[in-house]
Scaffold this motif. Structure first.
Motif, PDB file in Angstrom:
ATOM      1  N   PRO A   1       0.838  -1.206   0.000  1.00  0.00           N
ATOM      2  CA  PRO A   1       0.000   0.000   0.000  1.00  0.00           C
ATOM      3  C   PRO A   1       0.872   1.254   0.000  1.00  0.00           C
ATOM      4  N   ASN A   2       0.265   2.370  -0.422  1.00  0.00           N
ATOM      5  CA  ASN A   2       0.968   3.654  -0.371  1.00  0.00           C
ATOM      6  C   ASN A   2       1.393   3.954   1.052  1.00  0.00           C
ATOM      7  N   ILE A   3       2.548   4.571   1.185  1.00  0.00           N
ATOM      8  CA  ILE A   3       2.982   5.100   2.467  1.00  0.00           C
ATOM      9  C   ILE A   3       2.658   6.582   2.401  1.00  0.00           C
ATOM     10  N   ASP A   4       1.587   6.970   3.089  1.00  0.00           N
ATOM     11  CA  ASP A   4       1.090   8.337   2.963  1.00  0.00           C
ATOM     12  C   ASP A   4       1.811   9.297   3.905  1.00  0.00           C
ATOM     13  N   VAL A   5       1.624  10.559   3.642  1.00  0.00           N
ATOM     14  CA  VAL A   5       2.235  11.623   4.417  1.00  0.00           C
ATOM     15  C   VAL A   5       1.477  11.787   5.729  1.00  0.00           C
ATOM     16  N   LEU A   6       2.219  11.825   6.826  1.00  0.00           N
ATOM     17  CA  LEU A   6       1.621  12.174   8.110  1.00  0.00           C
ATOM     18  C   LEU A   6       1.621  13.688   8.212  1.00  0.00           C
ATOM     19  N   LYS A   7       0.492  14.258   8.666  1.00  0.00           N
ATOM     20  CA  LYS A   7       0.369  15.706   8.705  1.00  0.00           C
ATOM     21  C   LYS A   7       0.185  16.263  10.113  1.00  0.00           C
ATOM     22  N   ASP A   8      -0.141  15.432  11.052  1.00  0.00           N
ATOM     23  CA  ASP A   8      -0.386  15.883  12.424  1.00  0.00           C
ATOM     24  C   ASP A   8       0.947  15.957  13.173  1.00  0.00           C
ATOM     25  N   PRO A   9       1.412  17.182  13.507  1.00  0.00           N
ATOM     26  CA  PRO A   9       2.717  17.327  14.174  1.00  0.00           C
ATOM     27  C   PRO A   9       2.835  16.533  15.474  1.00  0.00           C
ATOM     28  N   ASN A  10       1.756  16.431  16.239  1.00  0.00           N
ATOM     29  CA  ASN A  10       1.812  15.682  17.498  1.00  0.00           C
ATOM     30  C   ASN A  10       1.986  14.189  17.246  1.00  0.00           C
ATOM     31  N   LYS A  11       1.311  13.681  16.242  1.00  0.00           N
ATOM     32  CA  LYS A  11       1.456  12.266  15.898  1.00  0.00           C
ATOM     33  C   LYS A  11       2.877  11.967  15.397  1.00  0.00           C
ATOM     34  N   ILE A  12       3.403  12.883  14.599  1.00  0.00           N
ATOM     35  CA  ILE A  12       4.764  12.720  14.083  1.00  0.00           C
ATOM     36  C   ILE A  12       5.757  12.677  15.240  1.00  0.00           C
ATOM     37  N   LYS A  13       5.658  13.628  16.179  1.00  0.00           N
ATOM     38  CA  LYS A  13       6.565  13.663  17.329  1.00  0.00           C
ATOM     39  C   LYS A  13       6.465  12.375  18.140  1.00  0.00           C
ATOM     40  N   THR A  14       5.260  11.905  18.363  1.00  0.00           N
ATOM     41  CA  THR A  14       5.062  10.684  19.145  1.00  0.00           C
ATOM     42  C   THR A  14       5.657   9.480  18.437  1.00  0.00           C
ATOM     43  N   MET A  15       5.410   9.342  17.156  1.00  0.00           N
ATOM     44  CA  MET A  15       5.904   8.169  16.428  1.00  0.00           C
ATOM     45  C   MET A  15       7.427   8.180  16.306  1.00  0.00           C
ATOM     46  N   PHE A  16       8.043   9.377  16.282  1.00  0.00           N
ATOM     47  CA  PHE A  16       9.509   9.463  16.220  1.00  0.00           C
ATOM     48  C   PHE A  16      10.174   8.875  17.468  1.00  0.00           C
ATOM     49  N   LEU A  17       9.428   8.750  18.540  1.00  0.00           N
ATOM     50  CA  LEU A  17       9.983   8.110  19.738  1.00  0.00           C
ATOM     51  C   LEU A  17      10.290   6.636  19.494  1.00  0.00           C
ATOM     52  N   PHE A  18       9.621   6.038  18.512  1.00  0.00           N
ATOM     53  CA  PHE A  18       9.732   4.602  18.293  1.00  0.00           C
ATOM     54  C   PHE A  18      10.464   4.214  17.018  1.00  0.00           C
ATOM     55  N   PHE A  19      10.388   5.041  15.972  1.00  0.00           N
ATOM     56  CA  PHE A  19      11.057   4.715  14.713  1.00  0.00           C
ATOM     57  C   PHE A  19      11.095   5.941  13.806  1.00  0.00           C
ATOM     58  N   ASN A  20      11.932   5.846  12.769  1.00  0.00           N
ATOM     59  CA  ASN A  20      12.027   6.903  11.767  1.00  0.00           C
ATOM     60  C   ASN A  20      10.831   6.796  10.825  1.00  0.00           C
ATOM     61  N   LEU A  21      10.113   7.880  10.668  1.00  0.00           N
ATOM     62  CA  LEU A  21       8.908   7.890   9.836  1.00  0.00           C
ATOM     63  C   LEU A  21       9.191   8.109   8.357  1.00  0.00           C
ATOM     64  N   PHE A  22      10.370   8.591   8.040  1.00  0.00           N
ATOM     65  CA  PHE A  22      10.644   9.028   6.687  1.00  0.00           C
ATOM     66  C   PHE A  22      11.549   8.064   5.935  1.00  0.00           C
ATOM     67  N   ASN A  23      11.229   7.835   4.676  1.00  0.00           N
ATOM     68  CA  ASN A  23      12.133   7.137   3.769  1.00  0.00           C
ATOM     69  C   ASN A  23      13.058   8.192   3.183  1.00  0.00           C
ATOM     70  N   ASN A  24      14.324   7.859   3.021  1.00  0.00           N
ATOM     71  CA  ASN A  24      15.272   8.839   2.479  1.00  0.00           C
ATOM     72  C   ASN A  24      14.778   9.455   1.183  1.00  0.00           C
ATOM     73  N   SER A  25      14.209   8.651   0.324  1.00  0.00           N
ATOM     74  CA  SER A  25      13.847   9.141  -1.009  1.00  0.00           C
ATOM     75  C   SER A  25      12.626  10.053  -1.017  1.00  0.00           C
ATOM     76  N   GLU A  26      12.087  10.356   0.133  1.00  0.00           N
ATOM     77  CA  GLU A  26      10.948  11.271   0.185  1.00  0.00           C
ATOM     78  C   GLU A  26      11.272  12.543   0.969  1.00  0.00           C
ATOM     79  N   VAL A  27      12.479  12.681   1.481  1.00  0.00           N
ATOM     80  CA  VAL A  27      12.814  13.761   2.398  1.00  0.00           C
ATOM     81  C   VAL A  27      13.428  14.970   1.683  1.00  0.00           C
ATOM     82  N   MET A  28      13.021  16.148   2.133  1.00  0.00           N
ATOM     83  CA  MET A  28      13.663  17.404   1.761  1.00  0.00           C
ATOM     84  C   MET A  28      13.806  18.209   3.045  1.00  0.00           C
ATOM     85  N   PHE A  29      14.951  18.874   3.211  1.00  0.00           N
ATOM     86  CA  PHE A  29      15.167  19.654   4.419  1.00  0.00           C
ATOM     87  C   PHE A  29      15.944  20.922   4.102  1.00  0.00           C
ATOM     88  N   ARG A  30      15.905  21.843   5.050  1.00  0.00           N
ATOM     89  CA  ARG A  30      16.597  23.114   4.897  1.00  0.00           C
ATOM     90  C   ARG A  30      18.087  22.921   5.160  1.00  0.00           C
TER      91      ARG A  30
END
Length: 183
Positions: free
Chosen positions: A134-163
């Protein structure tokens, strides 16, 4: 090459089977203000020859050659050190980018200065390019993202852009020796 908005960094190591499609997926982006930095990690196949052929037809491509095989984390860091863009997008030599990836990510970062990193939608494919999950969709809720980062990396390298400014300010780099989890 003059200043660009986005630097796409792609380490290259024995990716001969996929690298042409990976490069083309960047060259055919709807967003055009980018450089593609290919970091040759001294593979043993024809990957670099393929990359050189694309470089001859598109001056947005730069190829940097490591003196010896140093690994993917080292190669990504070389790309970071060499890039000229305000934003950095990560790719691997066996990844393909959706054609509007850069456009959507640049637009988001331009319009949301409070965010430093953006991910995107991803799909897993097999060696024949057939979608296998299935598609790996974008998470948009900042609180959910912060919580899930406690357990694993949410991002695939090939989808990331940063400053780039944040990476430079905090001296953030990829780390070697982490068994393929350098990100």
């Amino acid at each position: 090459m003059s200043e660009v908005k986005v630097s796409v960094i792609m380490p290259v190591y024995n990716g001969e089977k996929y690298i042409a499609k990976a490069i083309e997926s960047i060259l055919h982006q709807t967003y055009k203000d980018f450089e593609l930095i290919l970091v040759d990690d001294c593979g043993t196949d024809g990957s670099v020859d393929i990359a050189e052929a694309y470089k001859r037809i598109d001056d947005r491509i730069r190829i940097i050659h490591n003196s010896e095989n140093k690994g993917i984390a080292y190669s990504r860091n070389v790309g970071i050190d060499e890039c000229k863009g305000k934003y950095i997008a990560i790719m691997d030599d066996d990844d393909y980018a959706f054609e509007c990836r850069l456009e959507k990510q640049v637009k988001f970062l331009d319009n949301h200065p409070e965010y430093d990193v953006v991910g995107g939608k991803a799909q897993m494919i097999n060696e024949q390019g057939i979608i296998i999950g299935p598609n790996i969709d974008v998470l948009k809720d900042p609180n959910k993202i912060k919580t899930m980062f406690l357990f694993f990396n949410l991002f695939n390298n090939s989808e990331v852009m940063f400053r780039k400014s944040v990476i430079d300010e905090y001296g953030i780099r990829y780390e070697d020796g982490l068994l393929g989890m350098e990100d």
